[in-house]
Enzyme design. Structure first.
Site, PDB file in Angstrom:
ATOM      1  N   SER A  80       0.839  -1.196   0.000  1.00 51.32           N
ATOM      2  CA  SER A  80       0.000   0.000   0.000  1.00 51.32           C
ATOM      3  C   SER A  80       0.878   1.252   0.000  1.00 51.32           C
ATOM      4  O   SER A  80       1.614   1.510   0.950  1.00 51.32           O
ATOM      5  CB  SER A  80      -0.898   0.007   1.243  1.00 51.32           C
ATOM      6  OG  SER A  80      -1.457   1.289   1.383  1.00 51.32           O
ATOM      7  N   HIS A 118      -1.188  -1.066  -4.256  1.00 48.41           N
ATOM      8  CA  HIS A 118      -2.479  -0.702  -3.675  1.00 48.41           C
ATOM      9  C   HIS A 118      -2.494   0.805  -3.432  1.00 48.41           C
ATOM     10  O   HIS A 118      -1.583   1.348  -2.810  1.00 48.41           O
ATOM     11  CB  HIS A 118      -2.650  -1.488  -2.372  1.00 48.41           C
ATOM     12  CG  HIS A 118      -3.965  -1.321  -1.700  1.00 48.41           C
ATOM     13  ND1 HIS A 118      -5.079  -2.048  -2.069  1.00 48.41           N
ATOM     14  CD2 HIS A 118      -4.357  -0.522  -0.680  1.00 48.41           C
ATOM     15  CE1 HIS A 118      -6.096  -1.706  -1.290  1.00 48.41           C
ATOM     16  NE2 HIS A 118      -5.687  -0.768  -0.440  1.00 48.41           N
ATOM     17  N   ASP A 160      -4.614   3.966  -1.953  1.00 50.28           N
ATOM     18  CA  ASP A 160      -5.717   4.294  -1.046  1.00 50.28           C
ATOM     19  C   ASP A 160      -6.232   5.707  -1.295  1.00 50.28           C
ATOM     20  O   ASP A 160      -5.536   6.692  -1.076  1.00 50.28           O
ATOM     21  CB  ASP A 160      -5.245   4.157   0.407  1.00 50.28           C
ATOM     22  CG  ASP A 160      -5.080   2.694   0.796  1.00 50.28           C
ATOM     23  OD1 ASP A 160      -6.072   1.954   0.713  1.00 50.28           O
ATOM     24  OD2 ASP A 160      -3.960   2.304   1.167  1.00 50.28           O
ATOM     25  N   MET A 187      -8.942   8.518  -0.290  1.00 51.72           N
ATOM     26  CA  MET A 187      -9.819   8.880   0.834  1.00 51.72           C
ATOM     27  C   MET A 187     -10.372  10.286   0.623  1.00 51.72           C
ATOM     28  O   MET A 187      -9.627  11.184   0.211  1.00 51.72           O
ATOM     29  CB  MET A 187      -9.043   8.836   2.153  1.00 51.72           C
ATOM     30  CG  MET A 187      -8.372   7.504   2.421  1.00 51.72           C
ATOM     31  SD  MET A 187      -7.652   7.456   4.067  1.00 51.72           S
ATOM     32  CE  MET A 187      -6.621   5.978   3.919  1.00 51.72           C
ATOM     33  N   HIS A 200      -8.250   1.546  -4.219  1.00 52.96           N
ATOM     34  CA  HIS A 200      -9.202   1.305  -3.132  1.00 52.96           C
ATOM     35  C   HIS A 200      -9.852   2.637  -2.768  1.00 52.96           C
ATOM     36  O   HIS A 200      -9.240   3.463  -2.102  1.00 52.96           O
ATOM     37  CB  HIS A 200      -8.420   0.695  -1.947  1.00 52.96           C
ATOM     38  CG  HIS A 200      -9.245   0.481  -0.717  1.00 52.96           C
ATOM     39  ND1 HIS A 200      -8.671   0.270   0.527  1.00 52.96           N
ATOM     40  CD2 HIS A 200     -10.587   0.428  -0.526  1.00 52.96           C
ATOM     41  CE1 HIS A 200      -9.628   0.113   1.423  1.00 52.96           C
ATOM     42  NE2 HIS A 200     -10.796   0.205   0.813  1.00 52.96           N
ATOM     43  N   MET A 227     -12.025   4.803  -0.750  1.00 56.31           N
ATOM     44  CA  MET A 227     -12.756   5.017   0.497  1.00 56.31           C
ATOM     45  C   MET A 227     -13.449   6.363   0.353  1.00 56.31           C
ATOM     46  O   MET A 227     -13.097   7.351   1.008  1.00 56.31           O
ATOM     47  CB  MET A 227     -11.772   4.986   1.671  1.00 56.31           C
ATOM     48  CG  MET A 227     -11.274   3.562   1.931  1.00 56.31           C
ATOM     49  SD  MET A 227      -9.779   3.517   2.906  1.00 56.31           S
ATOM     50  CE  MET A 227      -8.565   3.594   1.592  1.00 56.31           C
ATOM     51  N   MET A 265     -12.027  -5.894   4.723  1.00 50.44           N
ATOM     52  CA  MET A 265     -11.173  -5.022   5.534  1.00 50.44           C
ATOM     53  C   MET A 265     -10.887  -5.697   6.874  1.00 50.44           C
ATOM     54  O   MET A 265     -11.804  -6.199   7.535  1.00 50.44           O
ATOM     55  CB  MET A 265     -11.851  -3.670   5.785  1.00 50.44           C
ATOM     56  CG  MET A 265     -11.994  -2.785   4.566  1.00 50.44           C
ATOM     57  SD  MET A 265     -10.438  -2.359   3.754  1.00 50.44           S
ATOM     58  CE  MET A 265      -9.562  -1.471   5.055  1.00 50.44           C
ATOM     59  N   ASP A 299      -7.000  -6.351   3.824  1.00 39.50           N
ATOM     60  CA  ASP A 299      -6.332  -5.049   3.905  1.00 39.50           C
ATOM     61  C   ASP A 299      -6.423  -4.526   5.330  1.00 39.50           C
ATOM     62  O   ASP A 299      -7.526  -4.311   5.843  1.00 39.50           O
ATOM     63  CB  ASP A 299      -7.029  -4.084   2.919  1.00 39.50           C
ATOM     64  CG  ASP A 299      -6.398  -2.706   2.889  1.00 39.50           C
ATOM     65  OD1 ASP A 299      -5.317  -2.503   3.481  1.00 39.50           O
ATOM     66  OD2 ASP A 299      -7.001  -1.820   2.249  1.00 39.50           O
TER      67      ASP A 299
HETATM   68  C1  DX5 Z   1      -6.439   1.598   5.459  1.00 43.85           C
HETATM   69  C2  DX5 Z   1      -5.962   1.333   4.074  1.00 43.85           C
HETATM   70  C3  DX5 Z   1      -4.864   0.351   3.982  1.00 43.85           C
HETATM   71  C4  DX5 Z   1      -3.603   0.736   4.693  1.00 43.85           C
HETATM   72  C5  DX5 Z   1      -2.982  -0.510   5.204  1.00 43.85           C
HETATM   73  O1  DX5 Z   1      -7.583   2.350   5.423  1.00 43.85           O
HETATM   74  O2  DX5 Z   1      -7.031   0.839   3.292  1.00 43.85           O
HETATM   75  O3  DX5 Z   1      -4.606  -0.021   2.646  1.00 43.85           O
HETATM   76  O4  DX5 Z   1      -2.676   1.396   3.881  1.00 43.85           O
HETATM   77  O5  DX5 Z   1      -1.889  -0.181   5.976  1.00 43.85           O
HETATM   78  P1  DX5 Z   1      -1.239  -1.229   6.993  1.00 43.85           P
HETATM   79  O6  DX5 Z   1      -0.759  -2.400   6.205  1.00 43.85           O
HETATM   80  O7  DX5 Z   1      -0.138  -0.450   7.619  1.00 43.85           O
HETATM   81  O8  DX5 Z   1      -2.310  -1.628   7.975  1.00 43.85           O
HETATM   82 ZN    ZN Z   2      -6.566   0.032   1.311  1.00 48.64          ZN
END
Ligand code: DX5
Ligand code: ZN
Length: 228
Positions: free
Chosen positions: A9, A34, A36, A38, A70, A72, A141, A175
């Site tokens: 990620s 990956h 993320d 947000m 991903h 969010m 998740m 994840d």
């Molecule tokens: C959290 C993200 C993850 C995050 C995971 O909301 O969706 O992808 O980056 O990070 P680690 O592996 O550090 O938990």
């Molecule tokens: Zn993620």
């Protein structure tokens, strides 16, 4: 059988030098990256959008770097075209963020992306049953979405097991909090796509961590503990 895939990620990487971060993760043996996204509404944090995916895509072809995006974000249906235009390989949206699930799935497929639906820890996995036949992947998740570095929540794994028993060939991603210490439980439940932020980016030897995560999935696939 779905293949083992390791997806570091980028949230734990250096956002000021993403070309370098993507390049080194590929050298270390990662399968996917990956990404993320947000929006400060679906989750409190605000990260990056399609413009950054496009900027990374300018340095790596779709074949070279698989961007597992991903989202969010609320109302993901608004973003399908922009992520397609940006060069996303996978469009992963949250079940909880929309009521227009089939609209998102159909449009993302029309635009040439693979599609995944994610569920938060408190969302029952059964909500995915009507969608799975239309999905390329499901994301369970294992932390509350919103930030990296949280503790792995093993109580989410029965949901992975539920899906693996019913859908032997589905890509099932986990994840949140995955590391060489926690990955075996996820692999044994049937996960084959492993996201890891902190564990890979903060490792002294990321190549070794990626190999360990992969070996955990491969080992579980030999013995299929989820079927027991
Ligand atoms: C959290 C993200 C993850 C995050 C995971 O909301 O969706 O992808 O980056 O990070 P680690 O592996 O550090 O938990
Ligand atoms: Zn993620």
């Amino acid at each position: 059988m779905s293949e083992a895939k390791i997806a570091p990620s980028l949230l734990s990487g250096d956002f000021s030098n993403l070309e370098h971060e993507v390049g080194r993760m590929l050298e270390y043996g990662s399968d996917w990256l990956h990404v993320d996204i947000m929006d400060s509404q679906f989750v409190p944090s605000l990260t990056i959008g399609p413009i950054v995916v496009k900027a990374m895509r300018n340095h790596f072809t779709k074949e070279k770097a698989f961007f597992d995006c991903h989202l969010m974000v609320m109302n993901p249906e608004k973003w399908v075209d922009e992520f397609a235009d940006a060069g996303a390989n996978m469009f992963c949206f949250h079940y909880e963020a929309t009521e227009k699930h089939m609209e998102v799935i159909n449009r993302a497929h029309e635009r040439g992306m693979l599609v995944s639906c994610a569920v938060k820890p408190n969302t029952p996995v059964e909500v995915l049953d009507p969608l799975v036949q239309h999905l390329d992947m499901a994301l369970i998740m294992t932390v509350e979405p919103g930030k990296g570095g949280q503790s792995f929540r093993s109580e989410c794994l029965p949901k992975v097991n539920y899906l693996r028993k019913r859908y032997p060939d589905l890509d099932i991603e986990v994840d949140g909090g995955l590391s060489p210490k926690t990955v075996d439980a996820a692999s044994d439940a049937g996960a084959n796509v492993i996201v890891a932020g902190t564990a890979v980016f903060k490792a002294e030897n990321p190549t070794q961590v990626i190999a360990e995560l992969r070996n955990s999935v491969l080992k579980a696939q030999e013995t299929k503990p989820w079927a027991k």
